[in-house]
Every structure is written in structure tokens, then in C-alpha cells.
Write a protein that holds these residues in place. Structure first.
Motif, PDB file in Angstrom:
ATOM      1  N   GLU A  94      -4.987   5.249  -9.360  1.00 48.58           N
ATOM      2  CA  GLU A  94      -3.783   5.141  -8.430  1.00 48.58           C
ATOM      3  C   GLU A  94      -3.874   5.792  -7.142  1.00 48.58           C
ATOM      4  O   GLU A  94      -4.603   6.674  -6.980  1.00 48.58           O
ATOM      5  CB  GLU A  94      -2.837   5.614  -9.246  1.00 48.58           C
ATOM      6  CG  GLU A  94      -2.263   4.883 -10.409  1.00 48.58           C
ATOM      7  CD  GLU A  94      -1.265   5.989 -11.119  1.00 48.58           C
ATOM      8  OE1 GLU A  94       0.094   5.346 -10.823  1.00 48.58           O
ATOM      9  OE2 GLU A  94      -1.230   6.607 -11.913  1.00 48.58           O
ATOM     10  N   ASN A  95      -3.212   5.436  -5.945  1.00 48.57           N
ATOM     11  CA  ASN A  95      -3.474   6.057  -4.674  1.00 48.57           C
ATOM     12  C   ASN A  95      -2.497   7.143  -4.875  1.00 48.57           C
ATOM     13  O   ASN A  95      -1.234   6.946  -4.412  1.00 48.57           O
ATOM     14  CB  ASN A  95      -3.052   4.990  -3.577  1.00 48.57           C
ATOM     15  CG  ASN A  95      -3.444   5.620  -2.477  1.00 48.57           C
ATOM     16  OD1 ASN A  95      -4.198   6.500  -2.051  1.00 48.57           O
ATOM     17  ND2 ASN A  95      -2.630   5.006  -1.250  1.00 48.57           N
ATOM     18  N   LYS A  97       0.939  -1.252   0.015  1.00 47.85           N
ATOM     19  CA  LYS A  97       0.109   0.107  -0.142  1.00 47.85           C
ATOM     20  C   LYS A  97       1.033   1.269  -0.168  1.00 47.85           C
ATOM     21  O   LYS A  97       1.682   1.515   1.071  1.00 47.85           O
ATOM     22  CB  LYS A  97      -0.874  -0.019   1.292  1.00 47.85           C
ATOM     23  CG  LYS A  97      -1.824   1.264   1.157  1.00 47.85           C
ATOM     24  CD  LYS A  97      -2.643   1.246   2.548  1.00 47.85           C
ATOM     25  CE  LYS A  97      -3.771   2.376   2.284  1.00 47.85           C
ATOM     26  NZ  LYS A  97      -4.478   2.778   3.673  1.00 47.85           N
ATOM     27  N   LEU A 119       1.231   5.596  -1.081  1.00 48.21           N
ATOM     28  CA  LEU A 119       0.597   6.594  -1.369  1.00 48.21           C
ATOM     29  C   LEU A 119       1.585   7.374  -2.038  1.00 48.21           C
ATOM     30  O   LEU A 119       2.758   7.664  -1.641  1.00 48.21           O
ATOM     31  CB  LEU A 119       0.297   7.642  -0.096  1.00 48.21           C
ATOM     32  CG  LEU A 119      -0.221   9.200  -0.459  1.00 48.21           C
ATOM     33  CD1 LEU A 119      -1.474   9.166  -1.214  1.00 48.21           C
ATOM     34  CD2 LEU A 119       0.000  10.012   0.842  1.00 48.21           C
TER      35      LEU A 119
END
Length: 158
Positions: A133-134, A89, A91
């Protein structure tokens, strides 16, 4: 934040550094092994539950996919199957700004292997992040304290 910090430039192989010093832009073949090594670092830190920040010019969507999923992201556009290594995960913080501001900052850097002449090739390669996308986009035209606050707020909001 007290997080571990990595500068991706520290992990370029000597061949990549020499190429850039000579004013030759890197291509996908140059970048993929480097990105896989960075993924391995992120995976190791994640496994030890260490929050991490990686400063990296992940210019293309494919490069960001490699950072998230490793080498398997290159061969397949399919999501990982249950039982496989789960994707990290991440960002992504897209630092966005006009070329002249970025060029001025590059000119102030000393002892770095990437010359100012390669900046245009980076803009030519750039695929800004997009949904799903993050990511967040942060303007480099803001003062540094505002940039940091925007990034920290996004991180803390999850």
C-alpha cells in the motif's frame, strides 16, 4: 496546499449516523456504499485534475482498496485490466497513536455522531496499512506542526 478538502463523515448516510449515535459499530455492509460514494468523489476530482485531501477512517485494507478502485475492488483481488478505469493514486496517511490520546481528542469533539464508546470497535477493526500500500504512518504523539510538516513533505515528494 490549496487542495480541496472533504471530511468523509459528511457523506455517511443517515442510517449510519443513527447507528453510531446509538453506540452500534458500523459493519462492512454499512461502510461499503459510503466508501464507494467517496471513491466517486475522488474520481470526479481526479478527472478535473483537482488535488484532494479526504479525511476518512479507512480502517481495513479492503476499505482502502474501495477508495482506490471503487466497487470493482470488492469483487476482485486482481489488478484492473488495461482499458478499465485506472485506479486512483492515493497516499494514505495513517495517523497512529495510543487509544488514550485519541479518546481525549474525541471527548473534546462537540456535535459529532460517533460517541467515545465506539472507539474500541474502531481499534478492533483496524488493519494498519502495510506494503505494498502507498502510505505513511504519522505519530499523533508529535506536536501538530510536526504532524503537518511530515504529511506535507510526503505529499510534495510524491
Amino acid at each position: 496546499l490549496g487542495w480541496k478538502f472533504y471530511d468523509a463523515d459528511d457523506y455517511h448516510p443517515l442510517e449510519n449516523k443513527k447507528k453510531m449515535e446509538e453506540g452500534i459499530p458500523l459493519n462492512d455492509e454499512d461502510r461499503i456504499p459510503w466508501l464507494c460514494a467517496l471513491h466517486d468523489i475522488l474520481r470526479r476530482e481526479d478527472a478535473s485534475r483537482q488535488d484532494t485531501i479526504l479525511a476518512c477512517s479507512a480502517l481495513k485494507k479492503m476499505y482502502r482498496r474501495v477508495l482506490i478502485g471503487g466497487a470493482s475492488a470488492i469483487e476482485s483481488n486482481q489488478p484492473e485490466q488495461p482499458g478499465e478505469n485506472p485506479a486512483l493514486k492515493i497516499l494514505f496517511v495513517h495517523l497512529d497513536g495510543p487509544k488514550d490520546i485519541i479518546a481525549a481528542r474525541l471527548e473534546k469533539r462537540r456535535g459529532h455522531f460517533m460517541p467515545l464508546e465506539l472507539l474500541q470497535s474502531q481499534f478492533d477493526t483496524l488493519e494498519p496499512p502495510s506494503a505494498p500500500e502507498n502510505f505513511i504512518t504519522v505519530s499523533l504523539e508529535k506536536p501538530l506542526p510536526e504532524i503537518l510538516l511530515q504529511i506535507e513533505t510526503a505529499i510534495l515528494q510524491g
